[in-house]
Scaffold this motif. Structure first.
Motif, PDB file in Angstrom:
ATOM      1  N   GLN A 111      -5.148  13.076  42.231  1.00 41.84           N
ATOM      2  CA  GLN A 111      -4.007  13.812  42.774  1.00 41.84           C
ATOM      3  C   GLN A 111      -4.201  15.292  42.455  1.00 41.84           C
ATOM      4  N   ARG A 123       1.581  13.348  36.373  1.00 39.84           N
ATOM      5  CA  ARG A 123       1.740  12.989  37.781  1.00 39.84           C
ATOM      6  C   ARG A 123       0.756  13.735  38.685  1.00 39.84           C
ATOM      7  N   LEU A 124       0.020  14.668  38.111  1.00 42.35           N
ATOM      8  CA  LEU A 124      -1.086  15.334  38.789  1.00 42.35           C
ATOM      9  C   LEU A 124      -2.313  15.216  37.904  1.00 42.35           C
ATOM     10  N   ASP A 156       5.868  24.294  39.328  1.00 42.95           N
ATOM     11  CA  ASP A 156       6.023  22.849  39.549  1.00 42.95           C
ATOM     12  C   ASP A 156       4.745  22.101  39.168  1.00 42.95           C
ATOM     13  N   GLN A 157       3.601  22.712  39.433  1.00 45.75           N
ATOM     14  CA  GLN A 157       2.349  22.069  39.049  1.00 45.75           C
ATOM     15  C   GLN A 157       2.266  21.858  37.543  1.00 45.75           C
ATOM     16  N   HIS A 188       3.347  15.936  32.774  1.00 43.57           N
ATOM     17  CA  HIS A 188       3.920  14.585  32.831  1.00 43.57           C
ATOM     18  C   HIS A 188       2.939  13.554  33.397  1.00 43.57           C
ATOM     19  N   GLU A 212       4.274  18.805  36.626  1.00 43.38           N
ATOM     20  CA  GLU A 212       3.642  17.567  37.070  1.00 43.38           C
ATOM     21  C   GLU A 212       2.392  17.239  36.255  1.00 43.38           C
ATOM     22  N   GLY A 234      -4.553  20.795  38.915  1.00 44.74           N
ATOM     23  CA  GLY A 234      -3.733  21.778  39.611  1.00 44.74           C
ATOM     24  C   GLY A 234      -4.517  23.058  39.827  1.00 44.74           C
ATOM     25  N   GLY A 247      -2.853  19.247  42.931  1.00 40.68           N
ATOM     26  CA  GLY A 247      -1.808  20.182  43.309  1.00 40.68           C
ATOM     27  C   GLY A 247      -2.418  21.550  43.591  1.00 40.68           C
ATOM     28  N   ARG A 300      -1.341  18.021  47.245  1.00 39.13           N
ATOM     29  CA  ARG A 300       0.107  18.283  47.223  1.00 39.13           C
ATOM     30  C   ARG A 300       0.329  19.784  47.031  1.00 39.13           C
TER      31      ARG A 300
END
Length: 298
Positions: free
Chosen positions: A94, A140-141, A131-132, A138, A135, A144, A96, A125
Motif C-alpha cells: 500500500q 495502514r500504509l 494523513d500519510q 498505524h 496511516e 509514503g 501513499g 492512495r
C-alpha cells in the motif's frame, strides 16, 4: 499419507517395475516396497497386482494416479508461492503519495519497478502528507511519499528530491515577464497557500518567509492541494509560492517565476519516502531498493 508415498507410487505406476522405479528414485527396493504397502494400507485396497508378468495397476491404483499427480503439483506450487513471498516477488504494498510527487518522477519509478516485479501489486492512495504520517504509524500504509522536512519518530526515511519554491502568478500579471522576483514583490497581493491542516510545517515556513521579507499576506486563501493553489492563481484570483515541479502541471494561465530571497527564509520543498522500519516484509525491501536507486539518480 506423506507426499513421499505419492511420489514413490507415481514412479512405480509409470515404471511398473519395482527395480526400475527404485533406481529412478535413487533408493533401494525395500523402502519402495514398504512405502507402497503403507499407502495401500491407508487406502484400504491394493494399488498394484504383482504377478509373473510384473506389476500392474488395479482399478484403485488407476484412480489414484491423477489425484496423486495433482497433489504433488499443488504441493510444489505451494512451495513456490512460499519461496516467492519470502523473496518479495509476490504480495501487495500500500503506497501513499502527495499529488505533486506525480511531477517528480514517481510514475516513471513505479512503471520500472512493476516491469521488473510484475507479480508484486502496488495499490496507490493519494493523500496529504499529514494523513500519510498517521496511516504509516498505524500500519495502514507500507510506504509514503510525503513532503515533510524530516521523518517523525518511528519512521525511517529516504530523501527523494529537494526543490525550490517559485512565485506563481497569473498570465498578464506585472511580475509574469520577470526573469526573477524578490520575495518582497508579492507584498500587497492575495496569497494562495496549502492549508495549515494539510501541511502545517510548510504553511508556517512560507508565512515566516513572507514576514522575514517584510509583509504579512492579506487576504490569505487556504486550499487543500498545491494543484488547487495553482488553479486559483491561473484564474487570476491570487498569487502563490509553489514547488518548482508545478511548472509541469501544464495549467494555462499560470506563470512560474524564480524567487530571490536575501534572508534565506524560504524553505526548499523536500519529498521523502517514509516507512516503518523492521517490518519483515521482503517485498518492502525490494521496493525500497528501487526507491534508493531513483533517489541516487540510478
Amino acid at each position: 499419507m506423506e507426499l513421499r508415498h505419492l511420489r514413490y507410487f507415481l514412479a512405480l505406476a509409470d515404471a511398473l517395475h519395482f527395480g526400475r522405479a527404485a533406481q529412478r528414485l535413487a533408493i533401494s527396493q525395500p523402502p519402495l516396497t514398504v512405502a507402497i504397502q503403507q499407502l495401500e494400507a491407508e487406502v484400504g485396497a491394493p494399488l498394484f497386482v504383482r504377478n509373473s508378468r510384473g506389476v500392474q495397476l488395479t482399478a484403485a491404483g488407476r484412480a489414484l494416479v491423477p489425484a496423486a499427480q495433482t497433489a504433488l503439483d499443488q504441493a510444489a506450487q505451494a512451495l513456490d508461492a512460499a519461496r516467492d513471498a519470502a523473496s518479495g516477488q509476490v504480495g501487495r504494498l500500500q503506497l501513499g503519495f502527495a499529488g505533486t510527487v506525480l511531477y517528480r518522477g514517481l510514475p516513471q519509478m513505479l512503471r520500472r519497478f512493476q516491469a521488473e516485479h510484475p507479480r508484486l501489486a502496488l495499490t496507490l492512495r493519494e493523500m496529504s502528507s499529514s494523513d500519510q504520517l498517521v496511516e504509516l504509524l498505524h500500519g495502514r500504509l507500507d510506504v509514503g511519499f510525503a513532503h515533510v522536512p524530516r521523518a517523525p519518530e518511528g519512521l525511517a526515511e529516504q530523501l527523494i528530491s529537494s526543490q525550490p519554491f517559485v512565485a506563481c502568478v497569473p498570465h498578464g500579471h506585472a511580475l509574469a515577464a520577470e526573469r526573477a522576483v524578490p520575495l518582497s514583490a508579492l507584498a500587497g497581493e492575495a496569497l494562495a497557500i496549502v492549508s495549515r491542516e494539510v501541511s502545517p510545517d510548510y504553511h508556517a515556513r512560507i508565512l515566516a518567509a513572507c514576514q522575514a521579507a517584510g509583509f504579512a499576506p492579506q487576504p490569505l486563501h487556504e486550499l487543500r492541494h498545491w494543484l488547487s493553489v495553482t488553479s486559483l492563481v491561473a484564474q487570476g484570483l491570487a498569487v502563490a509560492l509553489v514547488p518548482e515541479a508545478l511548472r509541469l502541471s501544464g495549467l494555462a494561465g499560470a506563470v512560474f517565476v524564480p524567487v530571490t530571497d536575501p534572508h534565506g527564509a524560504l524553505p526548499r520543498y523536500e519529498t521523502r519516502c517514509l516507512w516503518r522500519p523492521a517490518q519483515g516484509q521482503p517485498a518492502l525491501g525490494l521496493f525500497l531498493g528501487a526507491v534508493q536507486t531513483v533517489a541516487e539518480g540510478g
